[in-house]
Write a protein that holds these residues in place. Structure first.
Motif, PDB file in Angstrom:
ATOM      1  N   HIS A 295       0.853  -1.192   0.000  1.00 58.13           N
ATOM      2  CA  HIS A 295       0.000   0.000   0.000  1.00 58.13           C
ATOM      3  C   HIS A 295       0.888   1.240   0.000  1.00 58.13           C
ATOM      4  CE1 HIS A 295      -3.244   2.626   2.183  1.00 58.13           C
ATOM      5  NE2 HIS A 295      -3.026   2.997   0.945  1.00 58.13           N
ATOM      6  N   ILE A 296       0.724   2.081  -1.014  1.00 56.19           N
ATOM      7  CA  ILE A 296       1.488   3.324  -1.128  1.00 56.19           C
ATOM      8  C   ILE A 296       0.539   4.490  -0.900  1.00 56.19           C
ATOM      9  CG2 ILE A 296       2.949   4.754  -2.593  1.00 56.19           C
ATOM     10  CD1 ILE A 296       3.653   2.183  -4.150  1.00 56.19           C
ATOM     11  N   ALA A 297       0.827   5.290   0.112  1.00 56.18           N
ATOM     12  CA  ALA A 297       0.018   6.477   0.406  1.00 56.18           C
ATOM     13  C   ALA A 297       0.792   7.718  -0.025  1.00 56.18           C
ATOM     14  CB  ALA A 297      -0.323   6.548   1.888  1.00 56.18           C
ATOM     15  N   ILE A 298       0.071   8.707  -0.520  1.00 55.52           N
ATOM     16  CA  ILE A 298       0.663   9.961  -0.984  1.00 55.52           C
ATOM     17  C   ILE A 298      -0.071  11.100  -0.307  1.00 55.52           C
ATOM     18  CG2 ILE A 298       1.197  11.396  -2.987  1.00 55.52           C
ATOM     19  CD1 ILE A 298       0.791   8.781  -4.699  1.00 55.52           C
ATOM     20  N   VAL A 299       0.646  11.921   0.440  1.00 55.76           N
ATOM     21  CA  VAL A 299       0.041  13.042   1.156  1.00 55.76           C
ATOM     22  C   VAL A 299       0.351  14.326   0.395  1.00 55.76           C
ATOM     23  CG1 VAL A 299      -0.085  14.331   3.312  1.00 55.76           C
ATOM     24  CG2 VAL A 299       0.282  11.851   3.354  1.00 55.76           C
ATOM     25  N   GLY A 300      -0.686  14.931  -0.153  1.00 55.94           N
ATOM     26  CA  GLY A 300      -0.540  16.124  -0.979  1.00 55.94           C
ATOM     27  C   GLY A 300      -1.013  15.831  -2.382  1.00 55.94           C
ATOM     28  N   ALA A 301      -2.160  16.404  -2.767  1.00 54.03           N
ATOM     29  CA  ALA A 301      -2.767  16.069  -4.064  1.00 54.03           C
ATOM     30  C   ALA A 301      -2.604  17.210  -5.066  1.00 54.03           C
ATOM     31  CB  ALA A 301      -4.246  15.723  -3.873  1.00 54.03           C
ATOM     32  N   GLY A 302      -1.404  17.781  -5.103  1.00 50.68           N
ATOM     33  CA  GLY A 302      -1.096  18.784  -6.110  1.00 50.68           C
ATOM     34  C   GLY A 302      -0.441  18.141  -7.323  1.00 50.68           C
TER      35      GLY A 302
ATOM     36  N   LEU B 235       5.337   5.621   1.874  1.00 51.65           N
ATOM     37  CA  LEU B 235       4.627   6.899   1.928  1.00 51.65           C
ATOM     38  C   LEU B 235       5.415   7.952   1.157  1.00 51.65           C
ATOM     39  CD1 LEU B 235       2.371   8.724   3.285  1.00 51.65           C
ATOM     40  CD2 LEU B 235       4.065   9.178   5.062  1.00 51.65           C
ATOM     41  N   ALA B 236       4.714   8.759   0.390  1.00 48.33           N
ATOM     42  CA  ALA B 236       5.337   9.894  -0.304  1.00 48.33           C
ATOM     43  C   ALA B 236       4.702  11.191   0.180  1.00 48.33           C
ATOM     44  CB  ALA B 236       5.178   9.756  -1.813  1.00 48.33           C
ATOM     45  N   LEU B 237       5.535  12.137   0.546  1.00 50.97           N
ATOM     46  CA  LEU B 237       5.070  13.459   0.955  1.00 50.97           C
ATOM     47  C   LEU B 237       5.226  14.417  -0.218  1.00 50.97           C
ATOM     48  CD1 LEU B 237       6.652  13.652   4.521  1.00 50.97           C
ATOM     49  CD2 LEU B 237       4.287  13.092   3.925  1.00 50.97           C
ATOM     50  N   THR B 238       4.126  14.919  -0.707  1.00 58.58           N
ATOM     51  CA  THR B 238       4.109  15.890  -1.809  1.00 58.58           C
ATOM     52  C   THR B 238       3.258  17.079  -1.357  1.00 58.58           C
ATOM     53  OG1 THR B 238       2.274  14.665  -2.822  1.00 58.58           O
ATOM     54  CG2 THR B 238       4.481  14.170  -3.614  1.00 58.58           C
ATOM     55  N   THR B 239       3.622  17.609  -0.207  1.00 56.84           N
ATOM     56  CA  THR B 239       2.786  18.598   0.486  1.00 56.84           C
ATOM     57  C   THR B 239       2.929  20.010  -0.085  1.00 56.84           C
ATOM     58  OG1 THR B 239       4.553  18.643   2.155  1.00 56.84           O
ATOM     59  CG2 THR B 239       2.594  17.367   2.670  1.00 56.84           C
ATOM     60  N   GLY B 240       3.870  20.211  -1.013  1.00 62.73           N
ATOM     61  CA  GLY B 240       3.958  21.494  -1.687  1.00 62.73           C
ATOM     62  C   GLY B 240       4.451  22.620  -0.804  1.00 62.73           C
TER      63      GLY B 240
END
Length: 399
Positions: free
Chosen positions: A2-9, A101-106
């Motif tokens: 399961h790969i979660a990504i936080v930040g939907a930009g 987990l990937a953080l793409t919080t911008g």
């Protein structure tokens, strides 16, 4: 897995899509704090604010894409806690377990403090769809707008306001507009462009405070001047959004610090886009651009799946003001001279350190941009004398 990504930009959407394109079959969850589906940010201060781009064209993907790719898209919910050891995150009432987990919080805008009038009604920022939707009704011909900040966001907002028939005053605390990001030659060119379109530019004077009772009605400047206005737009830069990462104990260094592959100090956590700083030429670099968000997200997606590839940035940027498209290739840090190329119909400014080409600013000159970009990415330069000669066919510089 399961790969979660936080930040939907831009970075988060690109990463999720890339995981599926690379063949990942496990669960993918993409989480965004904003209520809207992933959308493009650059047009917010340009075509969208002008009314030339409808919302459906602003979206990065058609609404049905996410379900078709079996990507769980969660919008309007902020992640409030992250546990790298338990490998969980908390969003609302849900605790979600993840394997990677990937953080793409911008990034977030810098805001004026309340002591400077930052909490007055009619003070706007340009970062989110809600920000721009909130300010759009203010853009009525004949009204007065004060813009604080002479970077690209401020100049783009000024161009939109001027095109819509508003009276525009822009205040920049530095000695000139674009001082942090561009050469004096580029700043001078854009200063002339804005003045020809009726914008009043005040440079080298800082804002003391915005004034008004409840709502903004003007601004006091540090030199004693008072500028009346009907609303204000503040564009004084952005900061990487590192709050979640910092609270989780991840190493921060001008953003979320990652290694060459995009991995943070926690082995199962990665980062990409505006929020991440990565190794570059013996130091660290953080880029605020759409191309970097996409390219870095693609690289991180591959590395989450075992790719083991170092991220190599290919910096380029753009800005639209009036009928001018500025395209920037490379990074101009360390330049010691500017070579101006002016053919009468197109203009570009080439940044050199000695004889080494670093970057180019191309104004309505896509050929200069493309040639310079290819040279820079190949680690090559071009003879400055040939560049400056308007008779030189730029394509021959590639030979």
């Amino acid at each position: 897995m399961h790969i979660a990504i936080v930040g939907a930009g831009q970075a988060g959407a690109a990463l999720a899509a890339r995981l599926r394109a690379l063949g990942h079959k496990g669960p993918v969850t993409l989480i965004g704090a904003e209520p809207a589906a992933p959308y493009q940010r650059p047009p917010l201060s340009k075509a969208y604010l002008l009314g030339d781009m409808p919302l459906d064209r602003l979206l990065l993907r058609a609404p049905e894409f996410w379900a078709a790719q079996d990507i769980r898209l969660v919008t309007g919910v902020a992640v409030t806690a992250l546990d790298p050891v338990a490998q969980t995150l908390t969003m609302g009432a849900e605790v979600l377990h993840w394997d990677q987990l990937a953080l793409t919080t911008g990034a977030q805008v810098r805001r004026l403090p309340a002591a400077m009038g930052g909490d007055l009604a009619g003070v706007h920022y340009v970062r989110t769809l809600a920000d721009v939707d909130g300010m759009a009704p203010e853009f009525t011909a004949g009204r007065r707008v004060l813009i604080v900040g002479g970077g690209y966001i401020g100049l783009e907002a000024a161009a939109v306001a001027a095109k819509k028939g508003l009276h525009v005053t822009l205040v920049e605390a530095a000695q000139r507009i674009l001082q942090r990001v561009a050469a004096a030659e580029t700043a001078s060119w854009f200063r002339d462009l804005h003045m020809k379109n009726g914008v009043e530019l005040i440079e080298g004077v800082s804002l003391f405070r915005l004034t008004g009772q409840g709502g903004v009605t003007g601004a006091d400047l540090a030199d004693g001047r008072h500028i009346p206005c009907d609303f204000a737009i503040v564009g004084v830069g952005i900061l990487p959004d590192t709050a979640l990462a910092g609270a989780a104990g991840l190493v921060l260094d001008n953003g979320i610090a990652v290694d060459a592959q995009g991995r943070t100090s926690a082995p199962q956590i990665w980062a990409a886009g505006d929020c991440a700083s990565f190794p570059y030429r013996g130091g660290r670099l953080r880029l605020e651009s759409v191309p970097n968000a996409i390219d870095m997200a693609d690289c991180v997606a591959a590395n989450i799946l075992g790719g083991g590839t170092a991220y190599v940035p290919k910096p380029w940027f753009w800005s639209d003001q009036y009928e001018v498209k500025l395209q920037i290739a490379g990074l101009n840090t360390g330049y010691d001279r500017i070579v101006v190329r002016d053919t009468g119909t197109a203009r570009s400014h080439w940044y050199y350190a000695g004889d080494r080409l670093l970057a180019v600013d191309a104004m309505n000159d896509p050929r200069a941009f493309m040639v310079a970009r290819r040279l820079i990415e190949a680690g090559r330069s071009a003879d400055p004398a040939r560049v400056a000669d308007p008779a030189t066919d730029l394509k021959t510089l590639m030979g």
